[in-house]
Write a protein that holds these residues in place. Sequence first.
Motif, PDB file in Angstrom:
ATOM      1  N   VAL A  20      60.468  73.510  -7.091  1.00 35.58           N
ATOM      2  CA  VAL A  20      59.577  74.294  -6.228  1.00 35.58           C
ATOM      3  C   VAL A  20      58.538  73.393  -5.584  1.00 35.58           C
ATOM      4  N   GLY A  21      58.017  72.438  -6.357  1.00 37.43           N
ATOM      5  CA  GLY A  21      57.029  71.514  -5.807  1.00 37.43           C
ATOM      6  C   GLY A  21      57.603  70.677  -4.687  1.00 37.43           C
ATOM      7  N   TYR A  22      58.827  70.228  -4.860  1.00 37.52           N
ATOM      8  CA  TYR A  22      59.488  69.460  -3.796  1.00 37.52           C
ATOM      9  C   TYR A  22      59.620  70.277  -2.518  1.00 37.52           C
ATOM     10  N   LEU A  23      60.066  71.544  -2.661  1.00 34.51           N
ATOM     11  CA  LEU A  23      60.211  72.403  -1.494  1.00 34.51           C
ATOM     12  C   LEU A  23      58.869  72.658  -0.813  1.00 34.51           C
ATOM     13  N   VAL A  24      57.830  72.887  -1.611  1.00 29.70           N
ATOM     14  CA  VAL A  24      56.508  73.163  -1.043  1.00 29.70           C
ATOM     15  C   VAL A  24      55.978  71.959  -0.280  1.00 29.70           C
ATOM     16  N   VAL A  25      56.118  70.775  -0.878  1.00 30.63           N
ATOM     17  CA  VAL A  25      55.539  69.565  -0.282  1.00 30.63           C
ATOM     18  C   VAL A  25      56.340  69.097   0.927  1.00 30.63           C
ATOM     19  N   PHE A  26      57.660  69.016   0.793  1.00 34.53           N
ATOM     20  CA  PHE A  26      58.475  68.386   1.827  1.00 34.53           C
ATOM     21  C   PHE A  26      59.103  69.375   2.806  1.00 34.53           C
ATOM     22  N   GLY A  28      57.757  73.193   2.941  1.00 35.33           N
ATOM     23  CA  GLY A  28      56.696  74.136   3.288  1.00 35.33           C
ATOM     24  C   GLY A  28      55.537  73.463   4.003  1.00 35.33           C
ATOM     25  N   GLY A  29      55.155  72.257   3.571  1.00 39.04           N
ATOM     26  CA  GLY A  29      54.029  71.558   4.194  1.00 39.04           C
ATOM     27  C   GLY A  29      54.255  71.259   5.671  1.00 39.04           C
ATOM     28  N   LEU A  31      56.420  72.585   7.652  1.00 35.64           N
ATOM     29  CA  LEU A  31      56.623  73.840   8.379  1.00 35.64           C
ATOM     30  C   LEU A  31      55.288  74.517   8.670  1.00 35.64           C
ATOM     31  N   ALA A  32      54.392  74.538   7.689  1.00 37.32           N
ATOM     32  CA  ALA A  32      53.070  75.130   7.900  1.00 37.32           C
ATOM     33  C   ALA A  32      52.274  74.334   8.930  1.00 37.32           C
ATOM     34  N   SER A  33      52.382  73.015   8.861  1.00 39.84           N
ATOM     35  CA  SER A  33      51.678  72.171   9.834  1.00 39.84           C
ATOM     36  C   SER A  33      52.183  72.423  11.255  1.00 39.84           C
ATOM     37  N   ALA A  34      53.510  72.568  11.399  1.00 36.07           N
ATOM     38  CA  ALA A  34      54.076  72.852  12.715  1.00 36.07           C
ATOM     39  C   ALA A  34      53.649  74.231  13.214  1.00 36.07           C
ATOM     40  N   LEU A  35      53.590  75.200  12.303  1.00 38.27           N
ATOM     41  CA  LEU A  35      53.169  76.542  12.690  1.00 38.27           C
ATOM     42  C   LEU A  35      51.726  76.538  13.189  1.00 38.27           C
ATOM     43  N   ILE A  36      50.852  75.852  12.457  1.00 43.53           N
ATOM     44  CA  ILE A  36      49.446  75.774  12.873  1.00 43.53           C
ATOM     45  C   ILE A  36      49.327  75.062  14.214  1.00 43.53           C
ATOM     46  N   GLY A  37      50.076  73.967  14.378  1.00 40.52           N
ATOM     47  CA  GLY A  37      50.021  73.230  15.635  1.00 40.52           C
ATOM     48  C   GLY A  37      50.540  74.015  16.816  1.00 40.52           C
ATOM     49  N   SER A  38      51.499  74.915  16.565  1.00 34.37           N
ATOM     50  CA  SER A  38      52.080  75.696  17.658  1.00 34.37           C
ATOM     51  C   SER A  38      51.183  76.848  18.095  1.00 34.37           C
ATOM     52  N   LEU A  39      50.134  77.121  17.329  1.00 36.21           N
ATOM     53  CA  LEU A  39      49.241  78.248  17.638  1.00 36.21           C
ATOM     54  C   LEU A  39      47.873  77.783  18.134  1.00 36.21           C
ATOM     55  N   GLN A  40      47.783  76.530  18.538  1.00 29.11           N
ATOM     56  CA  GLN A  40      46.489  75.992  18.936  1.00 29.11           C
ATOM     57  C   GLN A  40      46.545  75.339  20.303  1.00 29.11           C
ATOM     58  N   LEU A  41      45.430  75.444  21.014  1.00 29.10           N
ATOM     59  CA  LEU A  41      45.200  74.650  22.209  1.00 29.10           C
ATOM     60  C   LEU A  41      44.608  73.313  21.787  1.00 29.10           C
ATOM     61  N   ASN A  42      44.369  72.430  22.732  1.00 28.02           N
ATOM     62  CA  ASN A  42      43.821  71.113  22.410  1.00 28.02           C
ATOM     63  C   ASN A  42      42.460  71.209  21.725  1.00 28.02           C
ATOM     64  N   TYR A 251      56.075  71.872  18.727  1.00 24.93           N
ATOM     65  CA  TYR A 251      55.955  72.623  17.478  1.00 24.93           C
ATOM     66  C   TYR A 251      56.498  74.043  17.647  1.00 24.93           C
ATOM     67  N   ALA A 252      56.132  74.684  18.758  1.00 17.62           N
ATOM     68  CA  ALA A 252      56.569  76.066  18.990  1.00 17.62           C
ATOM     69  C   ALA A 252      58.081  76.143  19.135  1.00 17.62           C
ATOM     70  N   MET A 253      58.666  75.200  19.858  1.00 18.59           N
ATOM     71  CA  MET A 253      60.119  75.200  20.018  1.00 18.59           C
ATOM     72  C   MET A 253      60.817  74.958  18.686  1.00 18.59           C
ATOM     73  N   GLY A 254      60.251  74.056  17.878  1.00 22.23           N
ATOM     74  CA  GLY A 254      60.814  73.818  16.555  1.00 22.23           C
ATOM     75  C   GLY A 254      60.713  75.041  15.661  1.00 22.23           C
ATOM     76  N   MET A 255      59.603  75.777  15.765  1.00 21.96           N
ATOM     77  CA  MET A 255      59.436  76.975  14.953  1.00 21.96           C
ATOM     78  C   MET A 255      60.439  78.051  15.359  1.00 21.96           C
ATOM     79  N   VAL A 256      60.711  78.178  16.641  1.00 26.55           N
ATOM     80  CA  VAL A 256      61.677  79.174  17.101  1.00 26.55           C
ATOM     81  C   VAL A 256      63.067  78.848  16.557  1.00 26.55           C
ATOM     82  N   LEU A 257      63.465  77.581  16.638  1.00 29.32           N
ATOM     83  CA  LEU A 257      64.759  77.185  16.082  1.00 29.32           C
ATOM     84  C   LEU A 257      64.795  77.417  14.570  1.00 29.32           C
ATOM     85  N   SER A 258      63.673  77.127  13.900  1.00 28.85           N
ATOM     86  CA  SER A 258      63.600  77.343  12.457  1.00 28.85           C
ATOM     87  C   SER A 258      63.717  78.818  12.106  1.00 28.85           C
TER      88      SER A 258
END
Length: 284
Positions: A20-26, A28-29, A31-42, A251-258
């Motif tokens: 579970v730790g491996y999945l969360v770190v490598f 989930g981490g 994926l969460a970073s990409a999600l946050i980046g896809s929801l932000q302006l500069n 990030y947004a395009m990657g999230m859509v594919l994900s």
Amino acid sequence: MQAALRDRRAQLALLLLPGVGYLVVFFGGPLASALIGSLQLNGGTFTLQWYERIFTRATMLRGLKTSIYYGVAPVIVSLAVSIPLALLIRQNFRGRKLFNGLYKLPMAVPGIIVALMVIIMAERGGFIDRVIAPFGLSLPKLVRDEWGIGVILATVWKQIPFMTLIITSAFAGIPEDIRHAARSLGASRLNTFVFVEVPLAMPGITAAILLTFIGSMGSYAVPDIVGSPSPRPLSVLMVSEFNDGKFAQVYAMGMVLSLFAIAVLLAYYALTAKIGVNRAKGDE
């Protein structure tokens, strides 16, 4: 009793922690970073404009449809070849060991090399075209064509060994007694295969479909080299946006594919669970 139960739960948690730790770190981490980046302006302001562009801009919307097409079409063709190939491998014939090794060779060839092979072999004026030219024949446009035939050919060539390995294992896991029982009850070989073996092997078959679909949908090298100049799949457009420094859009395009990949994964779990329930009812 309660103390023993708590100890068992603690032991179970410790056993699950590495995975579970491996999945969360490598997984989930990032994926969460990409999600946050896809929801932000500069400036860090919350926005959905990067997702809006994907579903409103014609280029990106066509790219999404093309990505799904490049995910589905090769899987259908590969499945049509892999199931008969898996059945053939189960048979005893002269040269079986050699054949069993040769069909796996595409797994060791990088995708970019496969794309170049398709260009050399199937391009107009390529090897096959020159071979059939003396007979008054010529190849249709198979490379960089609007239907992505070159992409499908290259992807199928890479997918078939991987899919065949999984499906072969799924069929090999079916006890011979079940096949013999079906035949002894009057079922033909075809009916035994369709109504007995395929349902029992379905978890493995759907796993092969799932893994090959996700891999081909997110492929970059093959569609970029032998795919049509327009429309381009989302994976190729992502690299173009990255080179332009539009990281939030990437990030947004990657999230859509994900999300599409996760949806297929959930459908796989739902299907295998349904198969398990039906099998349990049948055993009753």
